[in-house]
Design a protein around this motif. Sequence first.
Motif, PDB file in Angstrom:
ATOM      1  N   GLY A  92      -0.525  14.619   2.243  1.00  0.00           N
ATOM      2  CA  GLY A  92       0.226  15.683   2.902  1.00  0.00           C
ATOM      3  C   GLY A  92      -0.398  16.274   4.144  1.00  0.00           C
ATOM      4  N   ARG A  93      -1.522  15.710   4.607  1.00  0.00           N
ATOM      5  CA  ARG A  93      -2.204  16.275   5.785  1.00  0.00           C
ATOM      6  C   ARG A  93      -2.968  15.190   6.528  1.00  0.00           C
ATOM      7  NH1 ARG A  93      -7.309  18.116   6.536  1.00  0.00           N
ATOM      8  NH2 ARG A  93      -7.617  19.597   8.224  1.00  0.00           N
ATOM      9  N   MET A 110       0.829  -1.199   0.000  1.00  0.00           N
ATOM     10  CA  MET A 110       0.000   0.000   0.000  1.00  0.00           C
ATOM     11  C   MET A 110       0.865   1.251   0.000  1.00  0.00           C
ATOM     12  SD  MET A 110      -2.590  -1.230   3.018  1.00  0.00           S
ATOM     13  CE  MET A 110      -4.070  -0.318   2.654  1.00  0.00           C
ATOM     14  N   THR A 111       0.421   2.289  -0.710  1.00  0.00           N
ATOM     15  CA  THR A 111       1.093   3.582  -0.578  1.00  0.00           C
ATOM     16  C   THR A 111       0.819   4.098   0.832  1.00  0.00           C
ATOM     17  OG1 THR A 111      -0.794   4.925  -1.267  1.00  0.00           O
ATOM     18  CG2 THR A 111       0.677   4.097  -3.028  1.00  0.00           C
ATOM     19  N   GLY A 112       1.580   5.098   1.244  1.00  0.00           N
ATOM     20  CA  GLY A 112       1.343   5.678   2.556  1.00  0.00           C
ATOM     21  C   GLY A 112      -0.063   6.242   2.687  1.00  0.00           C
ATOM     22  N   THR A 125       1.719   9.864   4.118  1.00  0.00           N
ATOM     23  CA  THR A 125       0.750   9.949   3.014  1.00  0.00           C
ATOM     24  C   THR A 125       1.399  10.348   1.691  1.00  0.00           C
ATOM     25  OG1 THR A 125       0.150  12.277   3.381  1.00  0.00           O
ATOM     26  CG2 THR A 125      -1.156  10.596   4.567  1.00  0.00           C
ATOM     27  N   THR A 126       2.623  10.855   1.725  1.00  0.00           N
ATOM     28  CA  THR A 126       3.310  11.274   0.503  1.00  0.00           C
ATOM     29  C   THR A 126       4.215  10.192  -0.063  1.00  0.00           C
ATOM     30  OG1 THR A 126       5.263  12.219   1.604  1.00  0.00           O
ATOM     31  CG2 THR A 126       3.322  13.664   1.343  1.00  0.00           C
ATOM     32  N   LEU A 127       4.329   9.059   0.638  1.00  0.00           N
ATOM     33  CA  LEU A 127       5.299   8.030   0.247  1.00  0.00           C
ATOM     34  C   LEU A 127       4.674   6.931  -0.600  1.00  0.00           C
ATOM     35  CD1 LEU A 127       7.209   7.658   3.636  1.00  0.00           C
ATOM     36  CD2 LEU A 127       7.783   9.096   1.669  1.00  0.00           C
ATOM     37  N   PRO A 128       5.461   6.405  -1.552  1.00  0.00           N
ATOM     38  CA  PRO A 128       4.966   5.282  -2.356  1.00  0.00           C
ATOM     39  C   PRO A 128       4.993   3.984  -1.555  1.00  0.00           C
ATOM     40  CG  PRO A 128       7.193   5.874  -3.041  1.00  0.00           C
ATOM     41  CD  PRO A 128       6.766   6.881  -1.995  1.00  0.00           C
ATOM     42  N   ALA A 129       4.378   2.951  -2.108  1.00  0.00           N
ATOM     43  CA  ALA A 129       4.379   1.629  -1.475  1.00  0.00           C
ATOM     44  C   ALA A 129       5.819   1.154  -1.276  1.00  0.00           C
ATOM     45  CB  ALA A 129       3.605   0.637  -2.330  1.00  0.00           C
ATOM     46  N   GLY A 130       6.069   0.502  -0.169  1.00  0.00           N
ATOM     47  CA  GLY A 130       7.379  -0.068   0.109  1.00  0.00           C
ATOM     48  C   GLY A 130       8.393   0.906   0.665  1.00  0.00           C
ATOM     49  N   VAL A 131       7.993   2.164   0.867  1.00  0.00           N
ATOM     50  CA  VAL A 131       8.901   3.178   1.399  1.00  0.00           C
ATOM     51  C   VAL A 131       8.412   3.584   2.776  1.00  0.00           C
ATOM     52  CG1 VAL A 131       9.873   5.488   1.057  1.00  0.00           C
ATOM     53  CG2 VAL A 131       9.506   3.983  -0.906  1.00  0.00           C
ATOM     54  N   GLY A 132       9.329   3.614   3.739  1.00  0.00           N
ATOM     55  CA  GLY A 132       8.969   3.996   5.103  1.00  0.00           C
ATOM     56  C   GLY A 132       9.650   5.292   5.505  1.00  0.00           C
ATOM     57  N   TYR A 133       9.516   5.621   6.764  1.00  0.00           N
ATOM     58  CA  TYR A 133      10.101   6.841   7.307  1.00  0.00           C
ATOM     59  C   TYR A 133      10.250   6.660   8.807  1.00  0.00           C
ATOM     60  CZ  TYR A 133       5.746   7.902   9.575  1.00  0.00           C
ATOM     61  OH  TYR A 133       4.653   7.827  10.397  1.00  0.00           O
ATOM     62  N   THR A 134      11.009   7.506   9.415  1.00  0.00           N
ATOM     63  CA  THR A 134      11.045   7.601  10.866  1.00  0.00           C
ATOM     64  C   THR A 134      11.394   9.033  11.239  1.00  0.00           C
ATOM     65  OG1 THR A 134      11.793   6.533  12.916  1.00  0.00           O
ATOM     66  CG2 THR A 134      13.476   6.959  11.239  1.00  0.00           C
ATOM     67  N   THR A 135      11.003   9.418  12.426  1.00  0.00           N
ATOM     68  CA  THR A 135      11.284  10.774  12.901  1.00  0.00           C
ATOM     69  C   THR A 135      12.772  10.920  13.174  1.00  0.00           C
ATOM     70  OG1 THR A 135       9.090  10.928  13.886  1.00  0.00           O
ATOM     71  CG2 THR A 135      10.756  12.466  14.707  1.00  0.00           C
TER      72      THR A 135
END
Length: 151
Positions: free
Chosen positions: A43-44, A9-11, A81-91
């Motif tokens: 983005g929100r 899933m995308t973000g 919400t701006t990220l494609p599927a398979g891409v994560g993030y952290t603070t």
Amino acid sequence: MTTVDFAAMTGLELMLWVQSERPADIPSIGRLLGMRFDEVEHGRVVVSLDTRPDFANPLGTVHGGIAATLLDSAMGCAVHTTLPAGVGYTTLELKVNYIRAARTDGQTLTAEGTVIHAGRRTATAEGKVLDDQGKLIAHATTTCIVLGTAA
């Protein structure tokens, strides 16, 4: 138990799924604190919770960590919400300014996170927490690191 392939899933799709399904069987900070995903768009993100006595600091008001967690969640999920599927993030960084105390008697706190910049390696966002009277409780900025790349 929920069986959803989150990596596919995308973000935005994931955040919309969380908003609509409200999964109670997946452990999360949102479940622990009783967060609701009120609004989700690219983005929100807007999340809210109702305060309770368990959120109290030694002074009897809501612990600042609750506002910080709301802000981290709203801003981080907005980035997600701006990220494609398979891409994560952290603070990577969280900067919070506390404006006033919140009560522990069931008042609703609402946090809005909005993306300022979404790049390939980093993303930034800003957020604010309001009480149920519309008064500013805290505001913040964050920098997130983007992890992985889309195929």
